[in-house]
Design a protein around this motif. Structure first.
Motif, PDB file in Angstrom:
ATOM      1  N   GLN A  67      67.332  63.036  30.889  1.00 23.35           N
ATOM      2  CA  GLN A  67      68.450  63.172  29.961  1.00 23.35           C
ATOM      3  C   GLN A  67      69.130  61.835  29.710  1.00 23.35           C
ATOM      4  OE1 GLN A  67      70.898  66.287  31.668  1.00 23.35           O
ATOM      5  NE2 GLN A  67      69.704  67.898  30.692  1.00 23.35           N
ATOM      6  N   LEU A  68      69.291  61.038  30.772  1.00 21.49           N
ATOM      7  CA  LEU A  68      69.896  59.711  30.623  1.00 21.49           C
ATOM      8  C   LEU A  68      69.097  58.846  29.654  1.00 21.49           C
ATOM      9  CD1 LEU A  68      71.876  57.445  31.595  1.00 21.49           C
ATOM     10  CD2 LEU A  68      70.188  56.935  33.378  1.00 21.49           C
ATOM     11  N   LEU A  69      67.768  58.939  29.754  1.00 21.93           N
ATOM     12  CA  LEU A  69      66.884  58.129  28.919  1.00 21.93           C
ATOM     13  C   LEU A  69      66.630  58.757  27.552  1.00 21.93           C
ATOM     14  CD1 LEU A  69      64.300  57.189  31.700  1.00 21.93           C
ATOM     15  CD2 LEU A  69      66.033  55.682  30.711  1.00 21.93           C
ATOM     16  N   GLU A  70      67.238  59.933  27.310  1.00 25.68           N
ATOM     17  CA  GLU A  70      67.111  60.656  26.037  1.00 25.68           C
ATOM     18  C   GLU A  70      65.675  61.079  25.762  1.00 25.68           C
ATOM     19  OE1 GLU A  70      68.984  58.213  23.065  1.00 25.68           O
ATOM     20  OE2 GLU A  70      71.003  58.718  23.791  1.00 25.68           O
ATOM     21  N   ASN A  71      65.066  61.674  26.788  1.00 28.89           N
ATOM     22  CA  ASN A  71      63.761  62.331  26.656  1.00 28.89           C
ATOM     23  C   ASN A  71      62.656  61.428  26.108  1.00 28.89           C
ATOM     24  OD1 ASN A  71      66.062  64.408  25.248  1.00 28.89           O
ATOM     25  ND2 ASN A  71      65.212  64.976  27.232  1.00 28.89           N
ATOM     26  N   PRO A  72      62.353  60.339  26.787  1.00 26.59           N
ATOM     27  CA  PRO A  72      61.290  59.440  26.305  1.00 26.59           C
ATOM     28  C   PRO A  72      59.924  60.112  26.358  1.00 26.59           C
ATOM     29  CG  PRO A  72      61.877  58.879  28.549  1.00 26.59           C
ATOM     30  CD  PRO A  72      62.864  59.922  28.114  1.00 26.59           C
ATOM     31  N   ASP A  73      59.017  59.665  25.499  1.00 23.53           N
ATOM     32  CA  ASP A  73      57.690  60.295  25.463  1.00 23.53           C
ATOM     33  C   ASP A  73      56.566  59.383  25.952  1.00 23.53           C
ATOM     34  OD1 ASP A  73      57.444  58.560  23.299  1.00 23.53           O
ATOM     35  OD2 ASP A  73      57.728  60.138  21.810  1.00 23.53           O
ATOM     36  N   GLU A  74      56.821  58.089  26.122  1.00 20.16           N
ATOM     37  CA  GLU A  74      55.787  57.180  26.599  1.00 20.16           C
ATOM     38  C   GLU A  74      56.372  56.214  27.615  1.00 20.16           C
ATOM     39  OE1 GLU A  74      54.254  55.230  23.145  1.00 20.16           O
ATOM     40  OE2 GLU A  74      52.783  56.798  22.732  1.00 20.16           O
ATOM     41  N   CYS A  75      55.528  55.758  28.554  1.00 24.77           N
ATOM     42  CA  CYS A  75      55.970  54.730  29.499  1.00 24.77           C
ATOM     43  C   CYS A  75      55.856  53.362  28.821  1.00 24.77           C
ATOM     44  CB  CYS A  75      55.157  54.792  30.782  1.00 24.77           C
ATOM     45  SG  CYS A  75      53.393  54.522  30.572  1.00 24.77           S
ATOM     46  N   CYS A  93      63.959  70.192  24.392  1.00 24.41           N
ATOM     47  CA  CYS A  93      64.900  69.280  25.040  1.00 24.41           C
ATOM     48  C   CYS A  93      66.338  69.658  24.701  1.00 24.41           C
ATOM     49  CB  CYS A  93      64.617  67.844  24.598  1.00 24.41           C
ATOM     50  SG  CYS A  93      63.005  67.213  25.115  1.00 24.41           S
ATOM     51  N   GLU A  94      66.549  70.206  23.504  1.00 25.55           N
ATOM     52  CA  GLU A  94      67.884  70.630  23.106  1.00 25.55           C
ATOM     53  C   GLU A  94      68.411  71.706  24.042  1.00 25.55           C
ATOM     54  OE1 GLU A  94      69.914  69.603  20.250  1.00 25.55           O
ATOM     55  OE2 GLU A  94      68.564  67.923  20.625  1.00 25.55           O
ATOM     56  N   GLU A  95      67.546  72.636  24.415  1.00 21.14           N
ATOM     57  CA  GLU A  95      67.934  73.699  25.334  1.00 21.14           C
ATOM     58  C   GLU A  95      68.305  73.120  26.696  1.00 21.14           C
ATOM     59  OE1 GLU A  95      65.992  77.642  27.491  1.00 21.14           O
ATOM     60  OE2 GLU A  95      65.014  76.799  25.715  1.00 21.14           O
ATOM     61  N   CYS A  96      67.571  72.118  27.138  1.00 20.52           N
ATOM     62  CA  CYS A  96      67.868  71.463  28.417  1.00 20.52           C
ATOM     63  C   CYS A  96      69.241  70.796  28.371  1.00 20.52           C
ATOM     64  CB  CYS A  96      66.785  70.436  28.734  1.00 20.52           C
ATOM     65  SG  CYS A  96      67.031  69.541  30.291  1.00 20.52           S
ATOM     66  N   ARG A  97      69.542  70.105  27.272  1.00 25.70           N
ATOM     67  CA  ARG A  97      70.827  69.427  27.146  1.00 25.70           C
ATOM     68  C   ARG A  97      71.991  70.413  27.149  1.00 25.70           C
ATOM     69  NH1 ARG A  97      67.957  65.414  24.118  1.00 25.70           N
ATOM     70  NH2 ARG A  97      67.905  66.712  22.259  1.00 25.70           N
ATOM     71  N   MET A  98      71.777  71.579  26.544  1.00 20.75           N
ATOM     72  CA  MET A  98      72.830  72.587  26.485  1.00 20.75           C
ATOM     73  C   MET A  98      73.171  73.127  27.872  1.00 20.75           C
ATOM     74  SD  MET A  98      73.918  72.983  23.359  1.00 20.75           S
ATOM     75  CE  MET A  98      74.667  74.614  23.374  1.00 20.75           C
ATOM     76  N   ARG A  99      72.227  73.025  28.805  1.00 29.83           N
ATOM     77  CA  ARG A  99      72.431  73.545  30.160  1.00 29.83           C
ATOM     78  C   ARG A  99      72.435  72.401  31.165  1.00 29.83           C
ATOM     79  NH1 ARG A  99      68.068  78.324  30.586  1.00 29.83           N
ATOM     80  NH2 ARG A  99      68.961  78.456  32.685  1.00 29.83           N
ATOM     81  N   ARG A 100      73.104  71.325  30.801  1.00 29.08           N
ATOM     82  CA  ARG A 100      73.113  70.078  31.558  1.00 29.08           C
ATOM     83  C   ARG A 100      73.571  70.247  33.006  1.00 29.08           C
ATOM     84  NH1 ARG A 100      73.300  64.693  30.101  1.00 29.08           N
ATOM     85  NH2 ARG A 100      73.376  65.269  27.911  1.00 29.08           N
ATOM     86  N   GLN A 101      74.577  71.070  33.252  1.00 31.64           N
ATOM     87  CA  GLN A 101      75.190  71.133  34.575  1.00 31.64           C
ATOM     88  C   GLN A 101      74.397  71.965  35.581  1.00 31.64           C
ATOM     89  OE1 GLN A 101      77.735  69.177  35.275  1.00 31.64           O
ATOM     90  NE2 GLN A 101      77.678  68.459  33.151  1.00 31.64           N
ATOM     91  N   GLU A 102      73.459  72.758  35.093  1.00 31.88           N
ATOM     92  CA  GLU A 102      72.710  73.615  36.001  1.00 31.88           C
ATOM     93  C   GLU A 102      71.672  72.820  36.787  1.00 31.88           C
ATOM     94  OE1 GLU A 102      71.722  77.754  34.641  1.00 31.88           O
ATOM     95  OE2 GLU A 102      72.141  76.852  32.697  1.00 31.88           O
ATOM     96  N   GLU A 103      71.547  73.134  38.066  1.00 32.81           N
ATOM     97  CA  GLU A 103      70.544  72.481  38.886  1.00 32.81           C
ATOM     98  C   GLU A 103      69.188  73.134  38.653  1.00 32.81           C
ATOM     99  OE1 GLU A 103      71.765  72.446  42.926  1.00 32.81           O
ATOM    100  OE2 GLU A 103      73.383  70.998  42.579  1.00 32.81           O
ATOM    101  N   VAL A 104      68.146  72.456  39.098  1.00 38.07           N
ATOM    102  CA  VAL A 104      66.782  72.910  38.854  1.00 38.07           C
ATOM    103  C   VAL A 104      66.534  74.307  39.414  1.00 38.07           C
ATOM    104  CG1 VAL A 104      64.368  72.483  39.468  1.00 38.07           C
ATOM    105  CG2 VAL A 104      65.793  70.618  38.622  1.00 38.07           C
ATOM    106  N   ASN A 105      67.052  74.569  40.622  1.00 41.17           N
ATOM    107  CA  ASN A 105      66.798  75.889  41.220  1.00 41.17           C
ATOM    108  C   ASN A 105      67.472  77.007  40.440  1.00 41.17           C
ATOM    109  OD1 ASN A 105      69.414  75.260  41.953  1.00 41.17           O
ATOM    110  ND2 ASN A 105      69.141  75.696  44.129  1.00 41.17           N
ATOM    111  N   GLU A 106      68.497  76.692  39.644  1.00 39.28           N
ATOM    112  CA  GLU A 106      69.121  77.688  38.783  1.00 39.28           C
ATOM    113  C   GLU A 106      68.307  77.888  37.504  1.00 39.28           C
ATOM    114  OE1 GLU A 106      73.486  77.212  38.337  1.00 39.28           O
ATOM    115  OE2 GLU A 106      73.215  75.481  39.660  1.00 39.28           O
ATOM    116  N   VAL A 107      67.699  76.808  37.048  1.00 41.78           N
ATOM    117  CA  VAL A 107      66.908  76.864  35.818  1.00 41.78           C
ATOM    118  C   VAL A 107      65.584  77.584  36.057  1.00 41.78           C
ATOM    119  CG1 VAL A 107      65.661  75.466  34.121  1.00 41.78           C
ATOM    120  CG2 VAL A 107      67.936  74.757  34.901  1.00 41.78           C
ATOM    121  N   GLY A 108      64.912  77.264  37.171  1.00 42.59           N
ATOM    122  CA  GLY A 108      63.604  77.842  37.452  1.00 42.59           C
ATOM    123  C   GLY A 108      62.481  76.987  36.904  1.00 42.59           C
TER     124      GLY A 108
END
Length: 255
Positions: free
Chosen positions: A121-129, A146-161
Motif C-alpha cells: 500500500q505504501l508503494l501504491e501497488n507496484p507491478d514490477e521490481c 487493490c481498491e478493495e484492499c485500500r478500503m480495508r486498510r486497518q484490518e490485519e491479514v488474519n481478519e482479511v483471510g
C-alpha cells in the motif's frame, strides 16, 4: 506436509528459484538450479528430494522439477516479498539497483504478511521490481482489487483471510489456456477500462496468442476477441481452468 513457517531460508530460496525458472511451465532441470544458486548438483538433488517429501515439488530424475500447488503458493509469496522489498529499497531508500537484490534476499524471509500488505500500500501497488522489470506476483489475500484492499486498510491479514486458489497473470498463460478473472491490480481507472472491455470478476477468458518480446496478449472474452497491451494484461490475474474438470482446482500447471 510441513507448514510454510517451518521452512528454512535455504528451502525458501530453492522454491523462489523454481518459481522464476518454471514460469515457462516446463520442468526445471536440477543443473539449472545448481547454476543459479552456485551449489553442487548433489546438494541440489538432496534438497529437491526433501522438498518432494514435504509436498512442495514433484521430481523426476530424467525430466526435472515442478512445483506443487502448495509449493507454488509459498514460492509466489516469497518472490512477491522479495520484489516489493526491491522496490522499497530502490524507490524509497534510494539504494542503487545493483545492490537491492542481495539486500532484499536478506529481508524477505522475515517480512510478515501484515508488513507485506502495508508495504504494498505504501508503494501504491507496484507491478514490477526495479532491477530487471520482472512481474511482482499477486498477493494471496481475499481481495478482488487493490481498491478493495485500500478500503480495508486497518484490518490485519488474519481478519482479511487468505485466498484458497493460486492465481497467475494472463501474461504467464499459454496459448489455448483458459482462466477465470479473480483479481485486477491497479486503480479505479484500470478497473473501469477493463470492465468496459468485458473483463470483469468471474469472466472466463481464453488465450489466443501471447506475442513475444512483451507484445500484446490476444484473448477471447464474452465472445469477443481482444488485444491487451502488456502494461494492462500483466495486472489481470486468473484462476486457471483445467479442461478435465468443470471448475479449476487451483493448481498452476508448471510442466
Amino acid at each position: 506436509m510441513s507448514s510454510e513457517k517451518s521452512l528454512s531460508e535455504n528451502a525458501e530460496e530453492y522454491l523462489e528459484v523454481l518459481y522464476k525458472l518454471s514460469l515457462k511451465k516446463r520442468p526445471v532441470k536440477t543443473t539449472k538450479i545448481s547454476n543459479m544458486l552456485n551449489i553442487s548438483p548433489a546438494s541440489v538433488t538432496q534438497m529437491i528430494k526433501k522438498l518432494e517429501k514435504d509436498g512442495y515439488v514433484h521430481y523426476s530424475p530424467y525430466k526435472g522439477v515442478t512445483l506443487t500447488e502448495e509449493g507454488y503458493k509459498i514460492a509466489s509469496n516469497i518472490t512477491r516479498k522479495h520484489r516489493l522489498l526491491e522496490r522499497f529499497l530502490h524507490d524509497v531508500l534510494k539504494i542503487k539497483k545493483e545492490k537491492v537484490h542481495d539486500q532484499a534476499c536478506e529481508m524477505e524471509h522475515v517480512l510478515s504478511d501484515d508488513a507485506e500488505r502495508a508495504l504494498c500500500q505504501l508503494l501504491e501497488n507496484p507491478d514490477e521490481c526495479p532491477d530487471d522489470e520482472e512481474l511482482i506476483p499477486v498477493c494471496d489475500f481475499q481481495f478482488k482489487t487493490c481498491e478493495e484492499c485500500r478500503m480495508r486498510r486497518q484490518e490485519e491479514v488474519n481478519e482479511v483471510g487468505k485466498r484458497d486458489k493460486n492465481l497467475v497473470s494472463i501474461t504467464d498463460m499459454k496459448k489455448k489456456e483458459k482462466g477465470k478473472v479473480s483479481f485486477i491490480r491497479g486503480d479505479y481507472k484500470v478497473i473501469r477500462r477493463l470492465m468496459d472491455m468485458g473483463i470483469t470478476m468471474g469472466a472466463e477468458i481464453s488465450i489466443l496468442e501471447v506475442a513475444p518480446f512483451k507484445g500484446p496478449v490476444e484473448l477471447l472474452v464474452r465472445g469477443s476477441n481482444l488485444a491487451l497491451g502488456r502494461n494492462i494484461a500483466k495486472n489481470v490475474f486468473v484462476e486457471i481452468i483445467h479442461e478435465n474438470t468443470p471448475e479449476s482446482k487451483g493448481a498452476i500447471a508448471h510442466g
